[in-house]
Design a protein around this motif. Structure first.
Motif, PDB file in Angstrom:
ATOM      1  N   UNK A  19       0.818  -1.226   0.000  1.00  0.00           N
ATOM      2  CA  UNK A  19       0.000   0.000   0.000  1.00  0.00           C
ATOM      3  C   UNK A  19       0.847   1.269   0.000  1.00  0.00           C
ATOM      4  N   UNK A  20       2.156   1.110   0.226  1.00  0.00           N
ATOM      5  CA  UNK A  20       3.039   2.280   0.194  1.00  0.00           C
ATOM      6  C   UNK A  20       3.205   2.932   1.560  1.00  0.00           C
ATOM      7  N   UNK A  21       2.775   2.252   2.624  1.00  0.00           N
ATOM      8  CA  UNK A  21       2.875   2.849   3.970  1.00  0.00           C
ATOM      9  C   UNK A  21       4.326   3.045   4.391  1.00  0.00           C
ATOM     10  N   UNK A  22       5.195   2.079   4.047  1.00  0.00           N
ATOM     11  CA  UNK A  22       6.615   2.217   4.442  1.00  0.00           C
ATOM     12  C   UNK A  22       7.263   3.391   3.710  1.00  0.00           C
ATOM     13  N   UNK A  23       6.877   3.573   2.457  1.00  0.00           N
ATOM     14  CA  UNK A  23       7.408   4.694   1.676  1.00  0.00           C
ATOM     15  C   UNK A  23       6.989   6.015   2.314  1.00  0.00           C
ATOM     16  N   UNK A  24       5.706   6.125   2.689  1.00  0.00           N
ATOM     17  CA  UNK A  24       5.223   7.368   3.301  1.00  0.00           C
ATOM     18  C   UNK A  24       5.846   7.586   4.670  1.00  0.00           C
ATOM     19  N   UNK A  25       6.047   6.507   5.410  1.00  0.00           N
ATOM     20  CA  UNK A  25       6.666   6.631   6.740  1.00  0.00           C
ATOM     21  C   UNK A  25       8.088   7.209   6.591  1.00  0.00           C
ATOM     22  N   UNK A  26       8.830   6.696   5.614  1.00  0.00           N
ATOM     23  CA  UNK A  26      10.206   7.168   5.418  1.00  0.00           C
ATOM     24  C   UNK A  26      10.223   8.643   5.014  1.00  0.00           C
ATOM     25  N   UNK A  27       9.308   9.034   4.132  1.00  0.00           N
ATOM     26  CA  UNK A  27       9.247  10.446   3.698  1.00  0.00           C
ATOM     27  C   UNK A  27       8.898  11.355   4.873  1.00  0.00           C
ATOM     28  N   UNK A  28       7.973  10.869   5.685  1.00  0.00           N
ATOM     29  CA  UNK A  28       7.515  11.619   6.845  1.00  0.00           C
ATOM     30  C   UNK A  28       8.666  11.787   7.852  1.00  0.00           C
ATOM     31  N   UNK A  29       9.419  10.711   8.073  1.00  0.00           N
ATOM     32  CA  UNK A  29      10.544  10.761   9.011  1.00  0.00           C
ATOM     33  C   UNK A  29      11.578  11.779   8.543  1.00  0.00           C
ATOM     34  N   UNK A  30      11.825  11.761   7.241  1.00  0.00           N
ATOM     35  CA  UNK A  30      12.807  12.687   6.656  1.00  0.00           C
ATOM     36  C   UNK A  30      12.367  14.135   6.879  1.00  0.00           C
ATOM     37  N   UNK A  31      11.087  14.397   6.600  1.00  0.00           N
ATOM     38  CA  UNK A  31      10.571  15.765   6.707  1.00  0.00           C
ATOM     39  C   UNK A  31      10.568  16.246   8.159  1.00  0.00           C
ATOM     40  N   UNK A  32      10.159  15.378   9.071  1.00  0.00           N
ATOM     41  CA  UNK A  32      10.096  15.783  10.487  1.00  0.00           C
ATOM     42  C   UNK A  32      11.498  15.998  11.059  1.00  0.00           C
ATOM     43  N   UNK A  33      12.440  15.152  10.649  1.00  0.00           N
ATOM     44  CA  UNK A  33      13.822  15.319  11.108  1.00  0.00           C
ATOM     45  C   UNK A  33      14.361  16.663  10.618  1.00  0.00           C
ATOM     46  N   UNK A  34      14.060  16.981   9.360  1.00  0.00           N
ATOM     47  CA  UNK A  34      14.517  18.258   8.802  1.00  0.00           C
ATOM     48  C   UNK A  34      13.891  19.441   9.554  1.00  0.00           C
ATOM     49  N   UNK A  39      12.985  11.913  15.881  1.00  0.00           N
ATOM     50  CA  UNK A  39      12.082  10.939  15.244  1.00  0.00           C
ATOM     51  C   UNK A  39      12.636   9.525  15.401  1.00  0.00           C
ATOM     52  N   UNK A  40      11.753   8.595  15.682  1.00  0.00           N
ATOM     53  CA  UNK A  40      12.139   7.184  15.719  1.00  0.00           C
ATOM     54  C   UNK A  40      11.232   6.413  14.768  1.00  0.00           C
ATOM     55  N   UNK A  41      11.829   5.661  13.838  1.00  0.00           N
ATOM     56  CA  UNK A  41      11.021   4.816  12.959  1.00  0.00           C
ATOM     57  C   UNK A  41      11.141   3.370  13.432  1.00  0.00           C
ATOM     58  N   UNK A  42      10.019   2.679  13.446  1.00  0.00           N
ATOM     59  CA  UNK A  42      10.015   1.315  13.952  1.00  0.00           C
ATOM     60  C   UNK A  42       8.866   0.546  13.316  1.00  0.00           C
ATOM     61  N   UNK A  43       8.684  -0.704  13.709  1.00  0.00           N
ATOM     62  CA  UNK A  43       7.634  -1.488  13.045  1.00  0.00           C
ATOM     63  C   UNK A  43       7.106  -2.630  13.912  1.00  0.00           C
ATOM     64  N   UNK A  44       5.925  -3.107  13.511  1.00  0.00           N
ATOM     65  CA  UNK A  44       5.318  -4.334  14.058  1.00  0.00           C
ATOM     66  C   UNK A  44       5.035  -5.252  12.872  1.00  0.00           C
ATOM     67  N   UNK A  45       5.373  -6.507  12.879  1.00  0.00           N
ATOM     68  CA  UNK A  45       6.203  -7.106  13.895  1.00  0.00           C
ATOM     69  C   UNK A  45       7.665  -6.846  13.582  1.00  0.00           C
ATOM     70  N   UNK A  46       8.537  -6.981  14.624  1.00  0.00           N
ATOM     71  CA  UNK A  46       9.976  -6.939  14.371  1.00  0.00           C
ATOM     72  C   UNK A  46      10.683  -5.666  14.772  1.00  0.00           C
ATOM     73  N   UNK A  47      10.087  -4.856  15.643  1.00  0.00           N
ATOM     74  CA  UNK A  47      10.741  -3.614  16.064  1.00  0.00           C
ATOM     75  C   UNK A  47      11.700  -3.781  17.229  1.00  0.00           C
ATOM     76  N   UNK A  48      11.896  -5.020  17.681  1.00  0.00           N
ATOM     77  CA  UNK A  48      12.880  -5.322  18.728  1.00  0.00           C
ATOM     78  C   UNK A  48      13.623  -6.579  18.276  1.00  0.00           C
ATOM     79  N   UNK A  49      14.716  -6.903  18.974  1.00  0.00           N
ATOM     80  CA  UNK A  49      15.462  -8.119  18.597  1.00  0.00           C
ATOM     81  C   UNK A  49      14.583  -9.362  18.808  1.00  0.00           C
TER      82      UNK A  49
END
Ligand code: T5A
Length: 217
Positions: A19-34, A39-49
């Protein structure tokens, strides 16, 4: 928007595979950092070891996985992730951007697999310790069209390999959730280009960012 009980912001990105959610998340992270946000980007499942090990089982196990076992593993991943990653980050005032969260469990295991929505809500509530996302972006489109975007990756994982009927139910589930919580869950047309979607996502973030800024002022 949920009441801001912590200092940071908790934003989730949801939608079907491709659906492109990861793409939008990355763009959003970039913009907010700027813009100077932490900003912290993470995910479910798999956001921890530990969650990464659960993700491997959930998406790639060759053994039969029953729906209830699947549900409980997604919930275990979420509980670990909240304690290890999300709560500490929010306490520091971080904007946490999470690729999938509790709505995926309702959509996939509830509407998709047919497990009880009430039970999933209860389990989600336990795993998140009452901390709902402040805002959720849902990227929606016809499953068959989205599948074409990820087909080239080769071997589909356990969830991607499900039949079209399953993905149609999941989509209907996501849309039902958005209808139930229109303030928290904002729906975008996933068929628009990434460049067209990004400013719309950023615009939707304005109100919660203002609330965060005023908390910090
Ligand atoms: N799951 C998860 C459950 O069943 N229950 C749960 O509780 C949880 C948390 C793993 C699986 O687990 C299930 C759901 C999933 O099946 P995942 O790791 O998030 O979830 O896997 P995917 O959904 O497959 O995530 P992806 O990152 O692979 O896909 P995205 O995020 O939907 O899409 P993205 O951004 O990576 O883009 C995919 C492709 O499309 C292009 C990109 O360039 C890329 O090639 N693209 C676009 N093309 C056209 N227009 C756009 N707007 C585009 N945006 C991106």
């Amino acid at each position: 928007m949920d009441e801001l009980s912590t200092q940071g912001l908790f934003i989730t990105f949801e939608g079907l595979d491709g659906s492109g959610k990861s793409t939008q998340l990355a763009l959003c992270a970039q913009a907010l950092t700027a813009q100077g946000y932490s900003v912290l980007t993470t995910r479910n499942p798999g956001g921890t070891a530990f969650g990464q090990e659960l993700r491997e089982i959930l998406l790639h196990s060759k053994r039969p996985v029953f729906p209830l076992s699947e549900l409980l593993l997604f919930i275990a991943d979420r509980a670990q992730h909240m304690d290890e990653v999300v709560f500490p980050a929010l306490a520091k005032g971080t904007v946490v951007l999470c690729d999938r969260h509790m709505d995926s469990t309702l959509a996939y295991q509830g509407y998709g697999r047919g497990l009880s929505i009430d039970t999933i809500r209860e389990l989600n509530h336990i795993a998140i310790q009452g901390k709902q996302p402040d805002l959720t972006f849902l990227f929606d489109a016809e499953p068959a069209v989205l599948a074409q975007r990820v087909n080239h990756r080769g071997q589909a994982d356990r969830m991607e390999g499900e039949k079209a009927a399953f993905h149609n139910k999941v989509r209907a589930g996501f849309l039902a959730l958005a209808e139930q919580e229109p303030q928290r869950i904002q729906v975008f047309n996933a068929l628009e280009s990434p460049e067209a979607l990004h400013p719309k996502v950023m615009q939707s973030l304005e109100a919660v960012l203002k609330a965060l800024d005023s908390l910090k002022a």
